[in-house]
Design a protein around this motif. Structure first.
Motif, PDB file in Angstrom:
ATOM      1  N   ALA A 182      -8.862  -4.336   1.098  1.00 31.96           N
ATOM      2  CA  ALA A 182      -7.816  -5.073   0.493  1.00 31.96           C
ATOM      3  C   ALA A 182      -6.679  -3.901   0.107  1.00 31.96           C
ATOM      4  CB  ALA A 182      -8.394  -5.788  -0.800  1.00 31.96           C
ATOM      5  N   ILE A 183      -7.218  -2.756  -0.200  1.00 33.73           N
ATOM      6  CA  ILE A 183      -6.453  -1.639  -0.679  1.00 33.73           C
ATOM      7  C   ILE A 183      -5.596  -1.184   0.532  1.00 33.73           C
ATOM      8  CG2 ILE A 183      -6.460   0.982  -1.215  1.00 33.73           C
ATOM      9  CD1 ILE A 183      -8.830   0.139  -3.287  1.00 33.73           C
ATOM     10  N   ALA A 184      -6.166  -1.296   1.724  1.00 33.00           N
ATOM     11  CA  ALA A 184      -5.262  -0.975   2.759  1.00 33.00           C
ATOM     12  C   ALA A 184      -4.300  -2.096   3.190  1.00 33.00           C
ATOM     13  CB  ALA A 184      -6.294  -1.089   4.131  1.00 33.00           C
ATOM     14  N   LEU A 185      -4.654  -3.439   2.542  1.00 36.04           N
ATOM     15  CA  LEU A 185      -3.595  -4.283   2.894  1.00 36.04           C
ATOM     16  C   LEU A 185      -2.399  -4.054   1.884  1.00 36.04           C
ATOM     17  CD1 LEU A 185      -2.549  -7.093   4.202  1.00 36.04           C
ATOM     18  CD2 LEU A 185      -4.065  -8.288   2.698  1.00 36.04           C
ATOM     19  N   ALA A 186      -2.844  -3.717   0.560  1.00 37.57           N
ATOM     20  CA  ALA A 186      -1.828  -3.486  -0.514  1.00 37.57           C
ATOM     21  C   ALA A 186      -1.003  -2.429  -0.073  1.00 37.57           C
ATOM     22  CB  ALA A 186      -2.669  -3.543  -1.743  1.00 37.57           C
ATOM     23  N   GLU A 187      -1.651  -1.390   0.532  1.00 38.57           N
ATOM     24  CA  GLU A 187      -0.879  -0.091   0.843  1.00 38.57           C
ATOM     25  C   GLU A 187       0.119  -0.327   1.872  1.00 38.57           C
ATOM     26  OE1 GLU A 187      -0.302   2.578  -0.615  1.00 38.57           O
ATOM     27  OE2 GLU A 187      -2.174   2.637  -2.116  1.00 38.57           O
ATOM     28  N   GLN A 188      -0.083  -1.210   2.867  1.00 39.94           N
ATOM     29  CA  GLN A 188       0.748  -1.913   4.085  1.00 39.94           C
ATOM     30  C   GLN A 188       1.898  -2.630   3.618  1.00 39.94           C
ATOM     31  OE1 GLN A 188      -0.446  -4.951   6.669  1.00 39.94           O
ATOM     32  NE2 GLN A 188       0.294  -3.735   8.474  1.00 39.94           N
ATOM     33  N   LYS A 189       1.647  -3.428   2.251  1.00 44.29           N
ATOM     34  CA  LYS A 189       2.539  -4.462   1.975  1.00 44.29           C
ATOM     35  C   LYS A 189       3.362  -4.049   0.858  1.00 44.29           C
ATOM     36  CE  LYS A 189       1.207  -7.686   4.965  1.00 44.29           C
ATOM     37  NZ  LYS A 189       1.923  -8.121   6.198  1.00 44.29           N
TER      38      LYS A 189
END
Length: 399
Positions: A182-189
């Motif tokens: 989820a943190i990876a997704l947040a960083e991407q978005k």
């Protein structure tokens, strides 16, 4: 037209102030198709026109954003010792204060009941109409089966799946994801531009998590459990890891390791402002390091070097465009960078390091909460019936 409306909503959630042409490019839909969806959402009052974009020539395009106070998401960020809950307005971001609950998910076998109560209390205390809440995004450590809705390690449900139990008790759809993913997704978005394509996102927490962006998509592996960076067996130190093995990266480089090393050092006579604390926590060490305490910085730097050793392996295997340091521990900032870079240069083929950028996240400890919001937005198509009813109510209210 629900599908096109969802595509527009998702695009504008991540990209405020986009024009019809921008939205068309992101969604891959034609201009007429996109224009119709925009018109419908404008009529419902769910999006608003921001004004005209500055143009170097020709007609200035109108830009759009999501309207405030039309829909809400609950983000629940769980770590081993604390649960945080925040409510977000689709149009404006977080609303109100983040609520915190001290709970040890390793030890409390009935934690799911406390979790349900805490979520319901936060929703009620917000004063927002329950019918405007879309869903709950829960992020937590452990082996997450997002498809079935279970955590295979922590917080068991007394009946049915974890997700189904929370949904039944809250009356809202629930989505679950591993915290580092989820943190990876947040960083991407929401994070640095270099996190969008091929990036390794390091979750500096009680463990050392890893989320991966490969070819602009979150990579979870064949069974959904990729990214167990914390459990690379790198050391013959005899230290028992939380996974039951010995010598994992986590035993030398996690916040738990930092706490243990600080306490042992002070007992051995190290001089530090940390000696003024009755019970030393990772937060205390982080705060003192930020203030410049030499011993706190020394401990973190030693752990950072170990993380750099592990990252050298990732660089050899994945050749990422970027490595982003995120999560709870990232608030320490640049203190991480020098020792990590030193380890990478010592253990990695120089030609590979040339093409990988190392950076500290700008999201800090909000990254996991933002990840909880993002996993809901990414799954809007799975709750189309609820969205359709919600859009209908919004239309009636707007008229």
């Amino acid at each position: 037209m629900l599908l096109s409306q969802l595509e527009v909503l998702k695009t504008l959630y991540y990209n405020k102030g986009y024009s019809i042409h921008d939205i068309s490019m992101v969604t891959g839909r034609s201009i007429p198709f996109t224009t119709k969806a925009i018109s419908e959402l404008l009529e419902m009052g769910f999006i608003k026109e921001d004004g005209l974009r500055i143009s170097s020539g020709g007609r200035k395009p109108a830009t759009y954003s999501l309207s405030a106070n039309t829909g809400f998401i609950v983000s629940v960020a769980i770590d081993q010792f604390k649960t945080r809950v925040v409510i977000a307005d689709l149009g404006t971001g977080f609303i109100g204060e983040t609520q915190e609950l001290e709970i040890n998910i390793h030890q409390k076998h009935d934690a799911i009941f406390d979790l349900v109560d805490f979520i319901n209390q936060t929703i009620t205390a917000s004063g927002r109409p329950k019918e405007r809440f879309l869903a709950i995004g829960i992020t937590m450590p452990g082996f997450i089966d997002a498809f079935k809705g279970n955590n295979l390690l922590f917080v068991k449900s007394p009946q049915g799946t974890f997700v189904d139990f929370i949904a039944e008790k809250t009356g809202l759809p629930v989505f679950i994801e591993n915290d580092s993913t989820a943190i990876a997704l947040a960083e991407q978005k929401f994070g640095l531009p270099i996190a969008k394509n091929d990036s390794m996102i390091i979750n500096l927490g009680w463990g050392i998590g890893l989320g991966m962006i490969v070819n602009q998509k979150v990579f979870k592996g064949h069974s959904g459990f990729a990214g167990e960076f914390s459990h690379l067996a790198l050391y013959k130190n005899g230290k028992l890891c939380s996974c039951g093995k010995h010598g994992c990266l986590e035993t030398e480089a996690s916040l738990l390791a930092i706490e243990a090393k600080a306490i042992d050092g002070l007992k051995a006579g190290e001089v530090s402002h940390l000696s003024n604390y009755e019970h030393i926590t990772a937060d205390d060490i982080i705060n003192e390091a930020i203030k410049g305490d030499a011993y706190a910085i020394k401990i973190i730097s030693e752990c950072a070097y170990y993380i750099g050793q592990g990252l050298a392996i990732l660089i050899h295997l994945m050749n990422p465009e970027s490595i982003i340091l995120s999560g709870k521990g990232s608030v320490i900032g640049k203190i991480w960078l020098a020792p990590i870079q030193q380890a990478i240069h010592q253990h990695c083929i120089p030609h590979l390091t040339t093409y990988t950028t190392l950076a500290v996240s700008e999201l800090g400890d909000k990254a996991q909460l933002l990840g909880g919001l993002a996993i809901v937005v990414e799954n809007l198509d799975k709750i189309k019936d609820k969205i359709s009813a919600w859009l209908t109510v919004q239309h009636q209210n707007h008229n």
